[in-house]
Structure formats: structure tokens, C-alpha cells
Write an enzyme that holds these catalytic residues in place. Structure first.
Site, short mmCIF file in Angstrom:
data_model
loop_
_atom_site.label_atom_id
_atom_site.label_comp_id
_atom_site.label_asym_id
_atom_site.label_seq_id
_atom_site.Cartn_x
_atom_site.Cartn_y
_atom_site.Cartn_z
N GLU A 25 60.30 11.28 145.83
CA GLU A 25 61.51 11.63 146.49
C GLU A 25 61.26 11.91 147.81
O GLU A 25 61.87 11.60 148.74
CB GLU A 25 62.14 12.94 145.51
CG GLU A 25 63.67 13.38 145.92
CD GLU A 25 64.00 14.49 144.98
OE1 GLU A 25 63.89 14.08 143.72
OE2 GLU A 25 64.48 15.35 145.59
N ASP B 15 68.70 9.34 127.83
CA ASP B 15 68.53 9.86 129.08
C ASP B 15 68.73 9.14 130.29
O ASP B 15 68.30 8.10 130.19
CB ASP B 15 67.10 10.78 128.93
CG ASP B 15 67.08 11.87 128.17
OD1 ASP B 15 68.24 12.47 128.61
OD2 ASP B 15 66.13 12.07 127.61
N GLN C 107 64.10 30.31 142.43
CA GLN C 107 64.92 31.24 143.24
C GLN C 107 65.47 30.77 144.39
O GLN C 107 66.79 31.12 144.27
CB GLN C 107 63.92 32.56 143.57
CG GLN C 107 63.63 33.33 142.01
CD GLN C 107 62.39 32.58 141.24
OE1 GLN C 107 61.63 32.20 142.16
NE2 GLN C 107 62.46 32.61 140.21
N ASP D 262 61.60 13.25 124.55
CA ASP D 262 60.24 13.24 124.57
C ASP D 262 60.18 15.06 124.44
O ASP D 262 58.84 15.28 124.21
CB ASP D 262 59.44 12.79 125.63
CG ASP D 262 60.27 13.13 127.11
OD1 ASP D 262 60.98 13.94 127.11
OD2 ASP D 262 59.78 12.34 128.08
#
Lengths: 638, 679
Positions: free
Chosen positions: B339, B298, B371, B515
Site C-alpha cells: 500500500e 472475504d 491508538q 483462515d
């Protein structure tokens, strides 16, 4: 060890290397049911007709069990057929000498011997076999057993080069194609060449020649019924002379040997029945005739080795010129060498094919050099007596060929499971004779018998890859196929069979009355003779150390079984191995897979052959040629 | 639980191991190891020979003693390896104290002993409680101390739903309250499996071990044949080979070295794995790890640091960079993720814009939703400032947003977006009102040293495939920066599974880490599936290994351990077989010397007497097992230098070394025993 000999050796290896690729490429076509050769216009119709006749569906491939079963069935039928012919040869045509039927044990031994590509001969060809027996049976087997061997090798290579498949080819197709496209055409050309060298090819009765110088030989005296007359005599053995204190008497550090009566446990001399010998004056010589060239061609190319005459390739008719000698040796190696190229081509790893070839050649050259050196050095006892210092050991050798060509021939024929001889291995020095014996005990993987050498060597490749594969930290893979417990089991089984047959039968013979009765020499040399016989039979070599009277019911039977075990009990696990490989899918090679080519691999393979394959024979070899070598150095002969 | 390897000479392991070596003499156990079993039979026969022999009693007795030692040393090697596992098991057992579970039945709590819990029961755990069994959190969130199994003292969060719901019996809740559904019955729990694994109780031979055992057994059989037939050959040669001498030859030739150490190598391989905090469910999995040639990794957390960081402000034409930075910073003020914070930090670093406190009444933060696929902030007009509506989001959604407001999405911004994507960044378009201000570049930070790690893997013959949800452009750029061989962009769990299957179909062995519950099918399909301990119970059940540290990079170490395991076996096999040459040169001349004094030149080691030669070979054969125990436990060093180089190195050390060392060893022992006048 002259320059010309070195040049000849270089020429031999050089030409072999040159013919390997073209032969290999031709084999690719022959061993492909749809392969194309330049013989197609003539042979293809005959091939198709043969399939129709046999009811073979050529396009239908077989799995390993079907293939093996077909092979066993074919071998059984042809073996029984031969047995019948040999038993009834006195009733059958083409028997100008009026030779009688073979005894059951000899017929069994001979039928088995030729079926298994061994060509062990317990008989003297020219005084035992009618022309029909020689031609129809023996020559037929020479083709068929060679084709079977090549077929099995091809099936094995298909197993390792194909992926996720059950089928390994069609036995009948392989048999037919190898015979029609490979063996017959090659033999035709080779036989014509041999005739050009002076080899005979006729159906005449034997001719007789008056000797210019008569001589006397000793023969057993026969009674009215033709049975040998015997007398009870004391068995004499060589043993060290002991002084009063019971210590061996030494002169110049060498034990003095004296001939003494052999004593049993009670201290009584051992008595035995010995034949009574009488003199016979020989005034004329019978010169054998017959269709030799046609048989010699296949005997070499098919690594069969069974001689038309008892002297085999030492006979002037069977090996007339130096050129015929050279090409005969080359033809022994030709197909086996080409098969390594076939291996590379089929597995799409030509470097692998050449590496296998290089490993074989390295072991071959080592053998040649030791044998040649030992024979050139000659017999130490001669040296002490000041005899024939320059010549080396010429006993039992054809002077036309001399030391080098005899040593080279002996190494080639035993490396390759051929068994034809142009010198008597029995008369080699201890170390010189060790080389042929050792070659056979390696499993004849140095080029080896046609087909048999390749599949034998590939078993060692599998084992080498297994051990080395673990060493690089991966589940071992051979050409992308994982070697797991089943493969190891089958590979080891084939080695175990070889070892069991050679050591088991030799041990039995060495302590049994029937075994010792066949010996012409006692001591370590006698043991070498027994060991050589069972090694040769099990290894399907067929060469004899000679010196052993093997045409007795016990020897014929046990040697016959050794040949059957050495051929078929080897092939079954090997075919199982091939079948299992064929089922596997391939793991693509990566940097984590070590290459099955190159210098390291060649060394690894040689190491495996020597350590896993040959080390087992060291103890018994120590008791035979090795100890003989040291004893000869001390001046003791056997 | 300790995570450091105990010293090789730890008294607590060595002393009980000595006792174990004798207990293991039980023939029913010994038969499992054919090589050593043959040695045992040889030892018994030689011992009997002491009493039946008429001469050389002391010699035969010494032979017998050393044959017994050979067997005991082999047992000792296994016992030490097991002992090291037991030491770990004991510390694990302490964590498995029987606890009282608070069973939740029809909304009522009931106290029952933990062992009587059934699968599917619900239990309550509050701060201070020990979790009674393996299970899944179905309600609540708690911090859990998992030091008992991981050795890591920092507590971890466990919560219902999501990928962090699995809890392990024996660990302790430190705060809050959770309801757990029991998924494993007593005796089958994680801790139980771990204990039986380290103890080697359920140890089954792995495929390669079985294949090797067959090879060794076949060699034993061949040498048995060699020695059996030597007796008649001896009779022929008028040489009496006594049974003890033939047994000595046999034991020297059969591969006792590898035979004696084989199981110790296997046990210690698993032991090494556990020391690195990886729990394997079977030895087979460890071995498969050595074969792995494709790693699916990953991206997040393994290749990159896990969070994208803002790395540049790229304004649209005619927009000042400061304005873009200011807008981006404002839009991210409420974003507490790494972030979001990185945007504020970058704005401060580049343009010295400080994070401002904004009165909540004035600002309305719009969170990210699936959305709208954008987030931002709405400012009411205040203090003469106009109202501001700032949005940031993926280029696609922003284009729709701007179009809807009647604005224009500049072509230049499109170009910037594409460039950022191509370079591996994630472009976020910042819009104020209907004006496109520019692009905020977020970039994945590739872990330091990971590129070198992948280069090593490549040398090991392992291909790395990066899996990411990013778009193909971004994925390609990160793949290039990290040096992986291949990548899968916008990967769904189904695609992962399909990728594994196709790799396997073309013959590869695949390892992956995962995981989440949606990773479970892929983990189950992979040849080596390493589940993170922080992951869901489903993932932990599906994989065949669990990494207690939840560190995806550990896959690389697992592969190395797997390889070491095989290499150690292969190297010691080679060593064992190569040893035979020297032993032949010691024993064969000794056996023949009496009848054939001429054989003396073959005694190239110049060993003092036939008896000392045979005894020296047997002593060497026994001592080499002990000498190699540390190597068996530690494993042959693995270096990623390519298969051929490894082979050459190991062939030189264990092959050539295996030929030479016994010559030296046997000679030295011969000098010693002759000096001591033992024979």
C-alpha cells in the site's frame, strides 16, 4: 371417429378446464377450518352442532399420526357397522322385496369395498340390497369415503405447503366440512338435475312388465335343496392344430386352432364338475325401482362408482339421456380436477397446480384416443367376415351411447377411480380394454379418485423431482423442501404396496383352482379378467371387467384384502410423507432449483409415471391384452 | 503427490483393479449394494442352472457368463475408482515416514520416535527436520516446505501467534527454528485423514446416496416381484418360463447400470476434489457443496487483489496537486507495505517525483498505531528548509488531529472524502502541519474476471455475499464493481456467525472460507467451511474442508464438483431406468414367442431368435457398465446455464438417449452374436 365426437371431446376438456378454478377456490374455503362460503348462514350452525355431538375440538389440529389414526378408526367403525347391517338386512326395515342377508364373505367384501371408496360389487344390486342397505350404508359410505379421500389429499397438500409444523389439519373437521359444504350441496343440485332428465327417485317395490316377445335362457338345474346339479365332463381347451411332424398347421400364416381335451401330466383328460343347464322361458321382466338419483349423484361426484343397478350407468334409469351421460362423466372428474387448483393455490404456485393438471390431461387424452380408436376399428374377425364394418366394436355397448361415449366413459371412469360403467369393458377389443386396465395400473393418477388421485400423483411428483433434482446437481427439493431418504422410502413403499397387491393376488388367482373356477373366458382374456379384478380392487376403482364370477368366498375375501391394502397401506406411508414434509423448513427457490411447472416438468412427470409406475405391469400385460390383440388379429377369439 | 488425473487406462490402476473385482465378490461386501447383490444371486442360480438344465446348455452357460461379467464389471468400476485414490494415498504415505521427534521437556531436548508423541507435547524443529505431527507453532518463525501435501514447491512461512501458526506432520522445515505444540495424536493427523479419505476406507454413504440407494433397492424389489409373479402367470398361459430366462429379465430390468457405478461416482467425486488440492473431511461435505446457495466470501484476497493501491491525489482547494503528492510520498517512504509503495509509485507516475533518500538523522518516521490511527514523518529543519510534520490517516482521526492543533478542516475536503468512500475507495487525509493538503485515494483492485465468475454463480442459483471490514460506503462500491449480490460491511466474527445462522434459518445452505482463529466458529457453523491451509489449526479443525492452495476462489470449483457428483448420479439413474423400455422389447417377445407366435410384431428390433434376443439384452446390460465407467469417474459436465436448461439437456441426453441407445446396442449385439453363431 366423427367430427361430432371430436367436438364433444373438446367440449368435455374445455368445460373441465373452466370449472377447475372455481371449484378449486371453493375447495380452499371448504378445506380451511375457518374458511368462508356462501352456505355459512345455514350450514355453520349444523357444523358446530356436529362437532359438539362428536366431542371434536375443531380448532385443534392433528399431527400425521393422529390424523391417520382418526381416519383408520373412522373407517374401521363404519366398515363394521356396514358389515352388521348387511348381515342383518332381512331383519331391518325398508326391504319391500324381502331380500335375505348377505353371506359373510360377500358382506365383508361389500363393507370393505364401500369403506375404501372402491365400490367393487360382487353382487347384483337390485336383487341383493334392500333400500335401507343401499341408502343408509352405501350412500353414506359414498359420502364418507369420498370425504376421507379429499381430507387425506388436503392433509398432504398442507404438509407440502406448510413449514416447520407438525400438524396437518383435523380429520374430523375435514370429514364434516367436505361432506357438509362440498358433497351434500353439490349432490343435491346434481340429483335434482338427474331427476329432471328422467332418473327415478322412489321407494316403490319393483314393477313387472309383460314381455311382448318371450325368450328362452339357460339356467343351472337345481336339486331339491337348491344346489346346482353338476356333471363330470372333460375340460376342453383351444390349442394349435399340429401336423404329423408336431408343427402347428397354418392357413394364410395363421395357426389353426382346434378344441381339444385338456390333458394332465399323465396324458389323461382332465375332468371337472360342470353345472347341468336347463332351459327356462322368460315371459315377464322385473323392473327395479328405488332412490336412484340421490345415489347416482354421489357415486359420480365422489368417484365411488357403485351402481344402484347391475348395469350401472348403462341402465336407462341410471343414465337416461346423453346430457346426463355427459354430466356424469364431467362430475367424475370435477372434484379431482378442482383439487389440482387447490394444490396450486395452497402452495402459492398456481403454475404447479396447472402443470399437474396438464400432465393428467395429457395421459387422459392419450388413453381416450387409443381406446376410441381401438373400439372404432372394431373386431378384425368381424372385418374378415364382412360384418359391421362401419360400426366398430359395439358388443357390450349401450347403443344409445355408441362407440365414442362408451370409450370416453371407460377412460374417464378408470382414470378417476370411479368405476361406474356405461359399457362392458370385458367386451372391448383387446387394446380398447387395455386402456382402462392400464389407467388403473398407473395408480389412478390421471385426475384419479377424489383426493386419492392427487395424493397418488404427488407421490410421482416427489419421485420425479428426486430424480430430476439430482440431474441438476442439487439435493432435490420439492417446493423448497428437501427430498431425503425418508421421503423416498415412503414414496416407494406406496408404489411397492400397489404392485405387490395387484401382481401377487393376480398370480395367486391365476394358478389356483378357486381363481380359475371364476373365469368365464379362457386364455389371455381370462387373465385380463383376473388382472383387472385385482387392479380394480387395489386401485379402489371398483369397475369390473365383468366376465369373472367374483361372488365366491375366495374372490370376495382376496378382493376385500386387495381393497384394504390398496387404500390403507397406501395412505399410511403417504401420510408419513406428508408429516415429514410438514416438519421441513423451506429452502427458498433460486436459479439452481428447477421449476415444478412448465413443459419440461409436465413431460418429466408423465415419464416418471410411465417408467416408474407402469412399466412393472408390462410383462403381465403382454401375456393378457397385448397377446390377445395379436391373436385376435390372427382370427382367434376367447 | 501427483495432481494430474491419471489416464483412465493407466496400467498401474487397471491391473490391480481386475484382481480387486474378484475379491469384491465376497457376499458380505456385496450385500451393501442390493442391486448388484441380486445380480450376483442371479449369476449363481444361472450357473447352477447349467448343470440342471436338460436343453440349451450353451445358451444358459453364456447367460451365466455374462451375468458374472455384470457383477465383475460393477466391482471393477468401484475398484478403478478406489485404485485412483490409492495411487494418491501411496504418495502421501511416503511423506508419513516415521521420523524422530525432538521432544522438549523441561527445557531439555529428548529424541523419541514420532508415533509416541502425545497431544500437548512440545517439539523442536530446525532447518532440515521433518515436522513429526500436526501442531501449532508456539515459538519462532520458519519457512516450511509443504510440497508433500500441497504439491506446491514454494515454501511457506509459519510463525507463532497470528493466523499462520498451523503446521502439518510430514512437511519439512527449511530454515530457522520453531517450537511446535502437538495438537493431533498419531493416526488422527491431517495426513492420516487425507490418506483414509482418498483410499475410501472410511467412506460412508452420503445422504443423497442413501436416498438413491433406497430408490434403487425399491425398484429392484418391484422388479423381483414382477419376475416372481411371471412364473405363475406363465403357468396359467401354458408357457414355461425357465429360471435362467426369468433371471435374465430381472437383471435387465433392475437398475444395474447406476447400481454398479454408484460407489465409483462417489469415490471419484472426492478424488476430483483432492486433485484440486482440497481436502474434505467427509463425502457429506462434498455433497453439501453442491447444495450451497449462499457464499460468504472475504473481500480481501478473494474478490480484490488483497492490497489497496493509491489511485489518485485529490488536493484541497488552493493546494497544488504536486504538493499533496510530494507530502504523501514523503510520509510513505518508510512504509514498505504494498500500500505504502503504491503511493510512492503513483507520485512518480503522475508528477515524476522520485523517491528520495532521506538521512535518518533528519527524518523521524511515525508508524501507524491503533491508538493514533495515523502515520507520517517529522523532518527537522535543515539546510535552510523548514521543519515539516506530515501525517496521513483516516478522515475521522485527522479531523481530531487538526482540530487539536487549531487548524481548520475544510468542508470541501469532507466532500471529497465522502465521494471517495462512495466510489469504493479508501480516503486518506494528508496533513502538513495544521494545513489539510487533500485526500489520497486508495482503491481496492478487483480481481480480473471475478465479475463473470459471480454472474456464473448467480446462474447456478448461488448468492454471493462479500464480507469486509470496510465501511458501508466503500463496501457498497466494491460490491457493485465486483458484482456480488450482497455485502456485510464492518463485519466482526460475531456478525459473520449471526449472518450464517440467519441465512440457514431461512433455509439456505451456506459456504464460507476463512483462515483466522476468529473465523473458526463461523467455519464450524457454515454447511461448507473451507479453511485455508495457511490458516490456524483452529480454523482447519473447524471447517469441513481444507484448501491446500489457500485460494479462496476455489470455493466455486468445490461447488461445481459437488454439483457434478449429484448430476452424475441423477443422469445415470435416468439412463438406467430409461433403458428398460428397449430391454422389454427385446425380452418379452422372446419369452412369449414359443407359445404365442402371433406376438412376433412386438419384436420391433427384429432380433434373430428368442435366445439371441435375451442374450443380446444381457450382454448390452453388462457392457454398458464398462462403457460408462469413464463418465462415472469424470462426472457429467456441469455448465452454469440455469437449472431448467441443465435439466432439459440431461433429460435429452440421458433420458431420451437412454431410451434410444439400447435399441441400437441390442440390435448390434444381436447381429454380432448371430453372425458368430453363438446361439
Amino acid at each position: 371417429m366423427q367430427t361430432s365426437d371430436w367436438l364433444q371431446l373438446a367440449l368435455f376438456v374445455g368445460i373441465l378446464a373452466l370449472i377447475t378454478k372455481p371449484l378449486g377456490l371453493y375447495l380452499v374455503q371448504v378445506l380451511d377450518a375457518n374458511g368462508r362460503t356462501w352456505l355459512d348462514p345455514i350450514v355453520r350452525p349444523i357444523e358446530r352442532f356436529s362437532y359438539r355431538l362428536m366431542g371434536v375440538k375443531a380448532e385443534q389440529e392433528q399431527d400425521w399420526k393422529q390424523y391417520t389414526f382418526a381416519m383408520l378408526l373412522f373407517s374401521l367403525v363404519s366398515c363394521l357397522f356396514t358389515y352388521a347391517i348387511l348381515r342383518f338386512q332381512h331383519l331391518l326395515p325398508l326391504n319391500p322385496q324381502g331380500l335375505g342377508a348377505l353371506s359373510p364373505d360377500l358382506a365383508f367384501n361389500t363393507a370393505v369395498s364401500f369403506t375404501t371408496n372402491t365400490n367393487w360389487q360382487s353382487y347384483v344390486g337390485e336383487t341383493t340390497m334392500s333400500y335401507l342397505s343401499q341408502m343408509v350404508e352405501l350412500t353414506l359410505h359414498n359420502f364418507a369415503s369420498a370425504a376421507v379421500g379429499i381430507g387425506i389429499a388436503a392433509a398432504f397438500v398442507r404438509g407440502i405447503s406448510r413449514y416447520s409444523t407438525k400438524t396437518l389439519g383435523n380429520f374430523w373437521v375435514d370429514l364434516v366440512r367436505v361432506t357438509y359444504y362440498l358433497l351434500l350441496p353439490l349432490c343435491l343440485v346434481f340429483a335434482i338435475f338427474l331427476v329432471s332428465q328422467g332418473m327415478i327417485q322412489n321407494f316403490k317395490p319393483y314393477t313387472k312388465a309383460k314381455l311382448t316377445e318371450t325368450f328362452t335362457i339357460q339356467v343351472p338345474k337345481l336339486d331339491a335343496k337348491g344346489q346346482p346339479v353338476t356333471t363330470n365332463a372333460v375340460v376342453m381347451v383351444q390349442s394349435p392344430k399340429l401336423d404329423a411332424a408336431g408343427k402347428p398347421v397354418l392357413t394364410n400364416g395363421v395357426a389353426v386352432m382346434i378344441e381339444q381335451p385338456q390333458l394332465d401330466a399323465k396324458g389323461m383328460p382332465v375332468m371337472t364338475n360342470l353345472p347341468v343347464m336347463v332351459d327356462q322361458i322368460v315371459e315377464e321382466q322385473v323392473i327395479a325401482q328405488g332412490p336412484m338419483a340421490s345415489q347416482v349423484a354421489i357415486k359420480m361426484l365422489g368417484t365411488n362408482g357403485g351402481g344402484f343397478t347391475n348395469a350401472n350407468a348403462a341402465h336407462p334409469f341410471e343414465n337416461p339421456t346423453p346430457l346426463s351421460n355427459f354430466l356424469q362423466m364431467l362430475s367424475i372428474f370435477a372434484i379431482g380436477s378442482g383439487l389440482t387448483y387447490y394444490l396450486g393455490r395452497m402452495t402459492k404456485n398456481q403454475a404447479h397446480g396447472w402443470s399437474v393438471w396438464a400432465a393428467m390431461m395429457t395421459m387422459f387424452l392419450a388413453g381416450v384416443l387409443v381406446c376410441w380408436w381401438a373400439e372404432s376399428a372394431g373386431n378384425p374377425i368381424h372385418h374378415k367376415l364382412g360384418l359391421a364394418l362401419a360400426d366398430g366394436n359395439l358388443e357390450g355397448k349401450e347403443v344409445r351411447f355408441g362407440i365414442f361415449n362408451s370409450a370416453l366413459f371407460a377412460t374417464v371412469t378408470t382414470a378417476a377411480s370411479c368405476g361406474a360403467v356405461n359399457a362392458m369393458h370385458d367386451s372391448f377389443t383387446a387394446l380398447g380394454g387395455l386402456v382402462p386396465l392400464f389407467n388403473i395400473e398407473l395408480g389412478e393418477v390421471v385426475i384419479g379418485g377424489v383426493g386419492a388421485g392427487l395424493y397418488g400423483m404427488l407421490v410421482f411428483v416427489v419421485l420425479a423431482v428426486f430424480i430430476a433434482g439430482l440431474m441438476v446437481g442439487r439435493t432435490p427439493e420439492y417446493l423448497g423442501k428437501k427430498i431425503q431418504s425418508y421421503e423416498v422410502k415412503m414414496a416407494m413403499l406406496s408404489l411397492l404396496v400397489l404392485c405387490l397387491s395387484i401382481l401377487g393376488f393376480s398370480a395367486w388367482a391365476s394358478v389356483s383352482e378357486w381363481g380359475k373356477a371364476g373365469l368365464n373366458n379362457n386364455g389371455p382374456h381370462g387373465l385380463s379378467e383376473i388382472l383387472y379384478a385385482y387392479s380394480s380392487a387395489t386401485g379402489n376403482n371398483g369397475s369390473a371387467f365383468a366376465g369373472l364370477t367374483a361372488n365366491t368366498p375366495w374372490y370376495n375375501t382376496t378382493l376385500g384384502f386387495a381393497m384394504l391394502i390398496g387404500r390403507f397401506l397406501m395412505i399410511v406411508p403417504i401420510m408419513a410423507l406428508a408429516g415429514s414434509f410438514g416438519l421441513k423448513k423451506a429452502a427458498p427457490p433460486s436459479a439452481g432449483t428447477f421449476p415444478v411447472s412448465g413443459f419440461t416438468f409436465v413431460l418429466l412427470l408423465i415419464g416418471t409415471v410411465l417408467l416408474v409406475g407402469a412399466l412393472n405391469f408390462l410383462p403381465v400385460l403382454a401375456l393378457s391384452p397385448i397377446v390377445e390383440h395379436f391373436l385376435t388379429a390372427q382370427g382367434k377369439l376367447f | 503427490m501427483t495432481h494430474q488425473a491419471p489416464s483412465l487406462f493407466d496400467r498401474h490402476i487397471i491391473v490391480p483393479a481386475v484382481g480387486e473385482s474378484f475379491k469384491k465378490l465376497d457376499p458380505r461386501l456385496m450385500i451393501k449394494n442390493p442391486v448388484i447383490f441380486v445380480t450376483l444371486v442371479g449369476a449363481v442360480l444361472t450357473t447352477a442352472g447349467i448343470f440342471t438344465a436338460t436343453a440349451d446348455r450353451s445358451f444358459i452357460a453364456q447367460l451365466a457368463v455374462w451375468l458374472w461379467f455384470t457383477v465383475l464389471f460393477a466391482n471393477f468400476a468401484e475398484a478403478v475408482a478406489e485404485g485412483r485414490g490409492k495411487a494418491q494415498a501411496d504418495s502421501l504415505r511416503k511423506a508419513r515416514k516415521d521420523t524422530v521427534a525432538r521432544l522438549l521437556k523441561n527445557g531439555r531436548e529428548e529424541k523419541i520416535p514420532a508415533p509416541s508423541l502425545q497431544k500437548g507435547d512440545l517439539v523442536v524443529c530446525e532447518a532440515g527436520d521433518v515436522i513429526p505431527a500436526d501442531g501449532e507453532v508456539v515459538e519462532g518463525i520458519a519457512t516450511v516446505d509443504e510440497a508433500a501435501i500441497t504439491g506446491e514447491s514454494a515454501p511457506v512461512i509459519r510463525e507463532s501467534g497470528g493466523d499462520r501458526s498451523a503446521v502439518t506432520g510430514g512437511t519439512r522445515v527449511i530454515s530457522d527454528r520453531v517450537v511446535i505444540r502437538v495438537t493431533m495424536e498419531k493416526g488422527h493427523g491431517f495426513l492420516d485423514r487425507m490418506i483414509s479419505m482418498v483410499e475410501g476406507a472410511k467412506r460412508q454413504k452420503t445422504p443423497n446416496e442413501i436416498a438413491l440407494t433406497i430408490l434403487l433397492s425399491a425398484l429392484t424389489l418391484i422388479f423381483l416381484l414382477v419376475c416372481l409373479t411371471l412364473k405363475p402367470f406363465g403357468i396359467y398361459s401354458a408357457t414355461e418360463f425357465s429360471v435362467p430366462v426369468l433371471i435374465a429379465l430381472l437383471v435387465c430390468l433392475i437398475p444395474t447400470t447406476i447400481g454398479g457405478l454408484l460407489s465409483a461416482i462417489g469415490i471419484s467425486g472426492i478424488d476430483r476434489l483432492i486433485r484440486r488440492n482440497v481436502m474434505a473431511t467427509s463425502g457429506r461435505a462434498v455433497e453439501a457443496a453442491g447444495d450451497v446457495d449462499v457464499l460468504l466470501l472475504d473481500k480481501t484476497g478473494t474478490i480484490t487483489l488483497g492490497n489497496r493501491m493509491a489511485s489518485a491525489f485529490l488536493p484541497a482547494p488552493g493546494v497544488k496537486p504536486e504538493r499533496l503528492a510530494d507530502a504523501a510520498q514523503l510520509a510513505s517512504l518508510a512504509d514498505e507495505t504494498p500500500e505504502g509503495r503504491s503511493i510512492a509509485v503513483l507520485a512518480k507516475e503522475k508528477f515524476n517525483l522520485r523517491g528520495r533518500d532521506v538521512a535518518p538523522a533528519l527524518a523521524h518516521f511515525v508508524p501507524f498505531t491503533a491508538q493514533t490511527r495515523m502515520s507520517g514523518v517529522d523532518f527537522q529543519a535543515h539546510d535552510g528548509q523548514p521543519a515539516r510534520i506530515i501525517r496521513k490517516g483516516a478522515a475521522e482521526s485527522m479531523r481530531v488531529y487538526v482540530d487539536k492543533l487549531g487548524g481548520k478542516f475544510p468542508e470541501a475536503v469532507n466532500t471529497i472524502v465522502e465521494e471517495v468512500s462512495r466510489s469504493g475507495g479508501t480516503p486518506l487525509v494528508v496533513v502538513e502541519g495544521k494545513e489539510v493538503l487533500g485526500v489520497l485515494q486508495l482503491k481496492d483492485v478487483v480481481k480480473g474476471g471475478i465479475k463473470e465468475r459471480f454472474a456464473q454463480l448467480r446462474k447456478m442459483g448461488i448468492r454471493t455475499v462479500m464480507i469486509t471490514g470496510d465501511n458501508p460506503l466503500t463496501a457498497a462500491a466494491i460490491a457493485a464493481e465486483a458484482g456480488v449480490d450482497d455485502f456485510m460491511a464492518q463485519a466482526t466474527p460475531e456478525q459473520k456467525l449471526a449472518r450464517i445462522r440467519s441465512e440457514q434459518a431461512s433455509g439456505h445452505l451456506v459456504a464460507m472460507t476463512g483462515d483466522g482463529t476468529n473465523d473458526a466458529p463461523a467455519l464450524a457453523q457454515a454447511d461448507v467451511g473451507v479453511a485455508m491451509n495457511t490458516g490456524t489449526q483452529a480454523a482447519r479443525e473447524a471447517g469441513n474442508m481444507v484448501d491446500l492452495d489457500s485460494n479462496p476462489t476455489k470455493l466455486i470449483e468445490i461447488v461445481e464438483i459437488g454439483k457434478q457428483l449429484l448430476m452424475t448420479r441423477g443422469s445415470l439413474t435416468t439412463f438406467s431406468i430409461a433403458n428398460d423400455i428397449a430391454k422389454y422389447f427385446a425380452i418379452i417377445p422372446a419369452m412369449l414367442m414359443v407359445t404365442f407366435p402371433a406376438i412376433a410384431p412386438l419384436n420391433i428390433m427384429r432380433l434373430a431368435s428368442p435366445q439371441s434376443a435375451i442374450l443380446s439384452a444381457i450382454i448390452f446390460n453388462a457392457l454398458i457398465i464398462v462403457a460408462l465407467i469413464p463418465l462415472a469417474l469424470r462426472g457429467v459436465a456441469y455448465k452454469p446455464i440455469g437449472a431448467l436448461a441443465i435439466l432439459q439437456r440431461n433429460l435429452l441426453i440421458y433420458g431420451v438417449g437412454g431410451v434410444i441407445i439400447p435399441f441400437i446396442g441390442i440390435k448390434a449385439i444381436d447381429i454380432l452374436i448371430t453372425t458368430l453363431k453363438l446361439v
